[in-house]
Design a protein around this motif. Structure first.
Motif, short mmCIF file in Angstrom:
data_model
loop_
_atom_site.label_atom_id
_atom_site.label_comp_id
_atom_site.label_asym_id
_atom_site.label_seq_id
_atom_site.Cartn_x
_atom_site.Cartn_y
_atom_site.Cartn_z
N ALA A 130 7.43 -2.59 -1.82
CA ALA A 130 7.17 -3.77 -0.98
C ALA A 130 5.70 -3.89 -0.60
O ALA A 130 5.33 -4.79 0.16
N GLY A 131 4.86 -2.98 -1.12
CA GLY A 131 3.42 -3.06 -0.85
C GLY A 131 2.95 -2.24 0.32
O GLY A 131 1.78 -2.32 0.71
N GLY A 132 3.83 -1.40 0.88
CA GLY A 132 3.45 -0.58 2.01
C GLY A 132 2.98 0.81 1.60
O GLY A 132 2.92 1.14 0.41
N GLU A 133 2.66 1.63 2.60
CA GLU A 133 2.15 2.97 2.35
C GLU A 133 2.98 3.98 3.13
O GLU A 133 3.17 3.83 4.34
N ALA A 134 3.47 4.99 2.43
CA ALA A 134 4.32 5.99 3.08
C ALA A 134 4.29 7.30 2.32
O ALA A 134 3.90 7.35 1.15
#
Length: 251
Positions: free
Chosen positions: A53-57
Motif C-alpha cells: 500500500a506504499g507504507g513503511e514497516a
C-alpha cells in the motif's frame, strides 16, 4: 509530540486481527510501523500488506512475556526509524475458562502474564524513549470485560488491570507529554472470534443477537479508534477506557 504522519509506531499482536488493522491504519496515516508478534508468518504478511500500500514497516518477533524481546522491539524502532512516538499495546489471549475457584494456578498466571504484565513490560520499555523524544501517545487494548464482568475471571481481572495501568500511567507521566488511553473492544470479527464461532456456532449466533448493532465489530473500527486516540485530535483525551462495542454494554 510528532503528528502521526511524521512518527514511528509500534504495534504488538500485529500479525492478525485488531493488531494487523491497527498497523495498517498507522501506516496509512503516514507512520513508520514496527509490527511485533510471536506469529512470524502473520507479522511478515502484515508488513507486506503495508508495503504493497506504499507504507513503511518492519517485523519483529517479540513475545510480550519476555522483557528482552520487548526491549529489543523498542530498540528496533530506535535503530531503524530513529525513535518511538506511538504504541498500541495490543497482544493478548482469551479463554472461556471456568468459574473463579476452578482454575489451576498455571492457567491464571499465563493469562495475567500475557494480558496484564505484558502491557506493563511494553510500557516500561516504551515510556523512557517517549520521554527522550519529548512526548508520545500509547493505547493499551483492554476489553468490554475491563469495565464489566463479561468473561472468565482471569480474563476479566487482566483487562480491568490494563485500565488501571493506563490510568496510573496517565497520572505518572502526563507531565512528560505522554498520553495514555485504553480501547475496549466488544465482540470483534477476528481470527480468535471466528475460531470460537466454528467451535460453537449457536453460541456465536446468540452473542451476535445480543449486540444492538446486530453484528460483530470490524477490526478496522477498533484500529480507527486507536489511531484517533494517538492523533492531535484527541490531545485532551487522557486515561480513558474507550468502549467500541456496538452498544453491547448500553443494555
Amino acid at each position: 509530540m510528532k503528528g502521526i504522519q511524521d512518527g514511528v509506531a509500534v504495534v504488538t499482536g500485529g500479525g492478525s486481527g485488531i493488531g494487523r488493522q491497527s498497523s495498517l491504519r498507522f501506516a496509512e496515516a503516514g507512520a513508520k510501523v514496527v509490527v511485533a508478534d510471536v506469529d512470524e508468518d502473520g507479522g511478515y504478511e502484515t508488513v507486506e500488506l503495508i508495503e504493497e500500500a506504499g507504507g513503511e514497516a518492519i517485523f519483529v518477533n517479540a513475545d510480550v512475556t519476555d522483557s528482552d524481546d520487548v526491549d529489543s522491539m523498542v530498540q528496533t524502532a530506535i535503530d531503524e526509524y530513529g525513535g518511538l512516538d506511538f504504541a498500541h499495546n495490543n497482544a493478548g489471549i482469551a479463554d472461556e475458562g471456568a468459574r473463579l475457584a476452578e482454575y489451576d494456578e498455571e492457567e491464571w498466571d499465563r493469562m495475567i502474564d500475557i494480558n496484564l504484565k505484558g502491557v506493563w513490560r511494553c510500557l516500561k520499555a516504551e515510556i523512557p524513549e517517549m520521554i527522550e523524544r519529548g512526548g508520545g501517545a500509547i493505547v493499551n487494548t483492554s476489553s468490554v470485560a475491563g469495565v464489566s464482568a463479561n468473561g472468565s475471571a482471569h480474563y476479566v481481572a487482566s483487562k480491568h488491570g490494563v485500565i488501571g495501568l493506563t490510568r496510573r500511567a496517565t497520572i505518572d507521566y502526563a507531565g512528560e507529554g505522554i498520553r495514555f488511553n485504553a480501547v475496549c473492544p466488544g465482540v470483534i470479527d477476528t481470527p480468535m472470534v471466528q475460531q470460537a464461532g466454528e467451535d460453537n456456532s449457536e453460541e456465536m449466533d446468540r452473542i451476535t443477537a445480543g449486540i444492538p448493532a446486530d453484528r460483530l465489530g470490524d477490526p478496522q473500527e477498533i484500529a480507527d479508534a486507536v489511531v484517533w486516540l494517538c492523533s492531535e485530535e484527541a490531545s485532551y483525551v487522557m486515561g480513558q477506557p474507550i468502549i467500541v462495542d456496538g452498544g453491547l454494554l448500553a443494555q
